[in-house]
Design a protein around this motif. Structure first.
Motif, PDB file in Angstrom:
ATOM      1  N   MET A   1       0.820  -1.214   0.000  1.00 28.03           N
ATOM      2  CA  MET A   1       0.000   0.000   0.000  1.00 28.03           C
ATOM      3  C   MET A   1       0.849   1.257   0.000  1.00 28.03           C
ATOM      4  O   MET A   1       0.530   2.235  -0.687  1.00 28.03           O
ATOM      5  CB  MET A   1      -0.950  -0.002   1.192  1.00 28.03           C
ATOM      6  CG  MET A   1      -2.126  -0.932   1.028  1.00 28.03           C
ATOM      7  SD  MET A   1      -3.505  -0.475   2.096  1.00 28.03           S
ATOM      8  CE  MET A   1      -4.831  -1.445   1.346  1.00 28.03           C
ATOM      9  N   LEU A   2       1.944   1.265   0.761  1.00 24.12           N
ATOM     10  CA  LEU A   2       2.795   2.452   0.768  1.00 24.12           C
ATOM     11  C   LEU A   2       3.421   2.662  -0.603  1.00 24.12           C
ATOM     12  O   LEU A   2       3.533   3.800  -1.081  1.00 24.12           O
ATOM     13  CB  LEU A   2       3.883   2.328   1.828  1.00 24.12           C
ATOM     14  CG  LEU A   2       4.795   3.547   1.964  1.00 24.12           C
ATOM     15  CD1 LEU A   2       3.987   4.811   2.263  1.00 24.12           C
ATOM     16  CD2 LEU A   2       5.848   3.331   3.041  1.00 24.12           C
ATOM     17  N   ALA A   3       3.815   1.578  -1.254  1.00 24.77           N
ATOM     18  CA  ALA A   3       4.364   1.685  -2.606  1.00 24.77           C
ATOM     19  C   ALA A   3       3.318   2.254  -3.567  1.00 24.77           C
ATOM     20  O   ALA A   3       3.639   3.072  -4.438  1.00 24.77           O
ATOM     21  CB  ALA A   3       4.845   0.323  -3.101  1.00 24.77           C
ATOM     22  N   GLN A   4       2.060   1.848  -3.398  1.00 25.40           N
ATOM     23  CA  GLN A   4       1.000   2.367  -4.261  1.00 25.40           C
ATOM     24  C   GLN A   4       0.775   3.852  -4.011  1.00 25.40           C
ATOM     25  O   GLN A   4       0.545   4.627  -4.947  1.00 25.40           O
ATOM     26  CB  GLN A   4      -0.297   1.594  -4.040  1.00 25.40           C
ATOM     27  CG  GLN A   4      -1.368   1.887  -5.076  1.00 25.40           C
ATOM     28  CD  GLN A   4      -2.487   0.867  -5.054  1.00 25.40           C
ATOM     29  OE1 GLN A   4      -2.530  -0.009  -4.201  1.00 25.40           O
ATOM     30  NE2 GLN A   4      -3.407   0.987  -5.989  1.00 25.40           N
ATOM     31  N   LEU A   5       0.857   4.280  -2.758  1.00 26.86           N
ATOM     32  CA  LEU A   5       0.709   5.695  -2.426  1.00 26.86           C
ATOM     33  C   LEU A   5       1.782   6.526  -3.141  1.00 26.86           C
ATOM     34  O   LEU A   5       1.474   7.512  -3.820  1.00 26.86           O
ATOM     35  CB  LEU A   5       0.804   5.880  -0.913  1.00 26.86           C
ATOM     36  CG  LEU A   5       0.532   7.255  -0.300  1.00 26.86           C
ATOM     37  CD1 LEU A   5       0.264   7.112   1.195  1.00 26.86           C
ATOM     38  CD2 LEU A   5       1.656   8.250  -0.509  1.00 26.86           C
ATOM     39  N   ILE A   6       3.034   6.124  -2.998  1.00 26.11           N
ATOM     40  CA  ILE A   6       4.137   6.879  -3.610  1.00 26.11           C
ATOM     41  C   ILE A   6       4.020   6.849  -5.130  1.00 26.11           C
ATOM     42  O   ILE A   6       4.230   7.867  -5.807  1.00 26.11           O
ATOM     43  CB  ILE A   6       5.487   6.306  -3.145  1.00 26.11           C
ATOM     44  CG1 ILE A   6       5.623   6.434  -1.627  1.00 26.11           C
ATOM     45  CG2 ILE A   6       6.642   7.029  -3.840  1.00 26.11           C
ATOM     46  CD1 ILE A   6       6.813   5.685  -1.049  1.00 26.11           C
ATOM     47  N   SER A   7       3.677   5.696  -5.686  1.00 26.29           N
ATOM     48  CA  SER A   7       3.538   5.572  -7.137  1.00 26.29           C
ATOM     49  C   SER A   7       2.438   6.482  -7.665  1.00 26.29           C
ATOM     50  O   SER A   7       2.599   7.160  -8.698  1.00 26.29           O
ATOM     51  CB  SER A   7       3.237   4.118  -7.503  1.00 26.29           C
ATOM     52  OG  SER A   7       3.078   3.959  -8.896  1.00 26.29           O
ATOM     53  N   ASN A   8       1.304   6.556  -6.960  1.00 26.81           N
ATOM     54  CA  ASN A   8       0.206   7.424  -7.391  1.00 26.81           C
ATOM     55  C   ASN A   8       0.624   8.895  -7.379  1.00 26.81           C
ATOM     56  O   ASN A   8       0.283   9.659  -8.296  1.00 26.81           O
ATOM     57  CB  ASN A   8      -1.006   7.237  -6.479  1.00 26.81           C
ATOM     58  CG  ASN A   8      -1.824   6.005  -6.832  1.00 26.81           C
ATOM     59  OD1 ASN A   8      -1.569   5.340  -7.827  1.00 26.81           O
ATOM     60  ND2 ASN A   8      -2.787   5.684  -6.003  1.00 26.81           N
ATOM     61  N   LEU A   9       1.358   9.302  -6.340  1.00 23.94           N
ATOM     62  CA  LEU A   9       1.798  10.696  -6.273  1.00 23.94           C
ATOM     63  C   LEU A   9       2.759  11.027  -7.412  1.00 23.94           C
ATOM     64  O   LEU A   9       2.678  12.109  -8.016  1.00 23.94           O
ATOM     65  CB  LEU A   9       2.461  10.977  -4.926  1.00 23.94           C
ATOM     66  CG  LEU A   9       1.548  10.986  -3.692  1.00 23.94           C
ATOM     67  CD1 LEU A   9       2.363  11.303  -2.447  1.00 23.94           C
ATOM     68  CD2 LEU A   9       0.403  11.984  -3.848  1.00 23.94           C
ATOM     69  N   LEU A  10       3.668  10.121  -7.726  1.00 21.94           N
ATOM     70  CA  LEU A  10       4.614  10.365  -8.814  1.00 21.94           C
ATOM     71  C   LEU A  10       3.905  10.376 -10.162  1.00 21.94           C
ATOM     72  O   LEU A  10       4.186  11.225 -11.021  1.00 21.94           O
ATOM     73  CB  LEU A  10       5.713   9.304  -8.799  1.00 21.94           C
ATOM     74  CG  LEU A  10       6.698   9.385  -7.629  1.00 21.94           C
ATOM     75  CD1 LEU A  10       7.647   8.189  -7.650  1.00 21.94           C
ATOM     76  CD2 LEU A  10       7.494  10.685  -7.670  1.00 21.94           C
TER      77      LEU A  10
ATOM     78  N   CYS B   1      -4.527   7.704  -1.836  1.00 18.07           N
ATOM     79  CA  CYS B   1      -3.295   8.103  -1.148  1.00 18.07           C
ATOM     80  C   CYS B   1      -3.589   8.592   0.264  1.00 18.07           C
ATOM     81  O   CYS B   1      -2.913   8.200   1.222  1.00 18.07           O
ATOM     82  CB  CYS B   1      -2.587   9.199  -1.938  1.00 18.07           C
ATOM     83  SG  CYS B   1      -1.802   8.632  -3.468  1.00 18.07           S
ATOM     84  N   ARG B   2      -4.590   9.448   0.412  1.00 16.39           N
ATOM     85  CA  ARG B   2      -4.919   9.956   1.743  1.00 16.39           C
ATOM     86  C   ARG B   2      -5.450   8.842   2.631  1.00 16.39           C
ATOM     87  O   ARG B   2      -5.138   8.804   3.839  1.00 16.39           O
ATOM     88  CB  ARG B   2      -5.927  11.093   1.637  1.00 16.39           C
ATOM     89  CG  ARG B   2      -6.385  11.609   2.986  1.00 16.39           C
ATOM     90  CD  ARG B   2      -7.104  12.940   2.911  1.00 16.39           C
ATOM     91  NE  ARG B   2      -6.154  14.061   2.889  1.00 16.39           N
ATOM     92  CZ  ARG B   2      -6.533  15.342   2.983  1.00 16.39           C
ATOM     93  NH1 ARG B   2      -7.815  15.652   3.066  1.00 16.39           N
ATOM     94  NH2 ARG B   2      -5.639  16.301   2.968  1.00 16.39           N
ATOM     95  N   ALA B   3      -6.234   7.934   2.070  1.00 14.94           N
ATOM     96  CA  ALA B   3      -6.769   6.824   2.862  1.00 14.94           C
ATOM     97  C   ALA B   3      -5.642   5.910   3.349  1.00 14.94           C
ATOM     98  O   ALA B   3      -5.673   5.428   4.490  1.00 14.94           O
ATOM     99  CB  ALA B   3      -7.783   6.027   2.041  1.00 14.94           C
ATOM    100  N   ILE B   4      -4.635   5.668   2.514  1.00 18.54           N
ATOM    101  CA  ILE B   4      -3.499   4.831   2.921  1.00 18.54           C
ATOM    102  C   ILE B   4      -2.712   5.515   4.026  1.00 18.54           C
ATOM    103  O   ILE B   4      -2.328   4.887   5.021  1.00 18.54           O
ATOM    104  CB  ILE B   4      -2.593   4.532   1.708  1.00 18.54           C
ATOM    105  CG1 ILE B   4      -3.326   3.634   0.697  1.00 18.54           C
ATOM    106  CG2 ILE B   4      -1.288   3.864   2.155  1.00 18.54           C
ATOM    107  CD1 ILE B   4      -2.553   3.423  -0.595  1.00 18.54           C
ATOM    108  N   ALA B   5      -2.458   6.814   3.868  1.00 14.30           N
ATOM    109  CA  ALA B   5      -1.734   7.548   4.905  1.00 14.30           C
ATOM    110  C   ALA B   5      -2.492   7.505   6.227  1.00 14.30           C
ATOM    111  O   ALA B   5      -1.910   7.259   7.291  1.00 14.30           O
ATOM    112  CB  ALA B   5      -1.503   8.987   4.463  1.00 14.30           C
ATOM    113  N   ALA B   6      -3.806   7.726   6.181  1.00 11.41           N
ATOM    114  CA  ALA B   6      -4.617   7.720   7.404  1.00 11.41           C
ATOM    115  C   ALA B   6      -4.642   6.343   8.055  1.00 11.41           C
ATOM    116  O   ALA B   6      -4.621   6.232   9.290  1.00 11.41           O
ATOM    117  CB  ALA B   6      -6.041   8.180   7.085  1.00 11.41           C
TER     118      ALA B   6
END
Length: 215
Positions: free
Chosen positions: A92-101, A175-180
């Motif tokens: 999930m963290l990898a997906q968050l960073i990938s989405n932002l990039l 991304c926000r849901a993963i961070a939360a």
């Protein structure tokens, strides 16, 4: 067309169609992954598969994939050595960073900076350490009234950027849901000189795991 009329198509037309297939498949894959993960995070029965992970390794894996779409090498990363381990769901963290990039590549021109910093923040009257992952671009920026709206599912910001783009408006919501879900946060701010800064703040769990001693 490639199946039934390949003998009538020249090399340039065949390459154009193949590029279209790859682009559409990548788009549908990302859309499906974002949708499934967002549904997963909104399910009260679902628990994250968290473990102690190296942020340097997660970012390295993400960059290896994203740079296949970053042919001009616009993404510049600065990740300090010796960062503490972080207890996260690595997928999930990898997906968050990938989405932002991917978001930065899609909506901005120029260089994109990916940075990581170790910081402290007040928690229950004490200073607790956290890692801040920032993705900074030089795009058109985000209007003040849209800074929270872009994190809502199926909502997208102003599309008057440097290139045409499309999407379902799920990437930033996920991304926000993963961070939360990791006890952290995702915010966006305006950069001096133009562009946006997306900052993911993730708390560091204590105590850190001890290295195994050789037997």
């Amino acid at each position: 067309a490639l199946q039934t009329q390949s003998d009538k198509l020249g090399p340039a037309d065949q390459l154009r169609l193949l590029d279209s297939i790859v682009s559409e498949a990548s788009y549908l894959s990302t859309l499906t992954e974002n949708t499934l993960q967002l549904v997963r995070l909104t399910s009260p029965q679902q628990e994250l598969r968290r473990d102690w992970e190296s942020l340097e390794e997660i970012i390295g894996t993400v960059l290896g994939r994203v740079r296949q779409r970053d042919l001009t090498r616009r993404i510049k990363s600065r990740v300090p050595a010796g960062l503490p381990l972080i207890r996260v769901d690595p997928v999930m963290l990898a997906q968050l960073i990938s989405n932002l990039l991917d978001n930065a590549l899609q909506y901005s021109d120029g260089e994109i900076d990916l940075t990581v910093a170790l910081t402290s923040r007040p928690v229950a009257g004490q200073n607790a350490q956290a890692l801040v992952i920032s993705v900074k671009d030089r795009g058109p920026g985000i209007a003040d009234e849209e800074r929270e709206l872009i994190f809502e599912p199926y909502r997208r910001g102003d599309q008057s950027g440097p290139r045409e783009s499309r999407g379902a408006g799920l990437g930033l919501a996920l991304c926000r849901a993963i961070a939360a879900a990791h006890g952290g946060s995702l915010t966006v701010s305006r950069r001096t000189g133009g562009g946006s800064r997306f900052s993911v703040t993730l708390p560091l769990d204590e105590p850190q795991p001890q290295p195994e001693l050789p037997s």
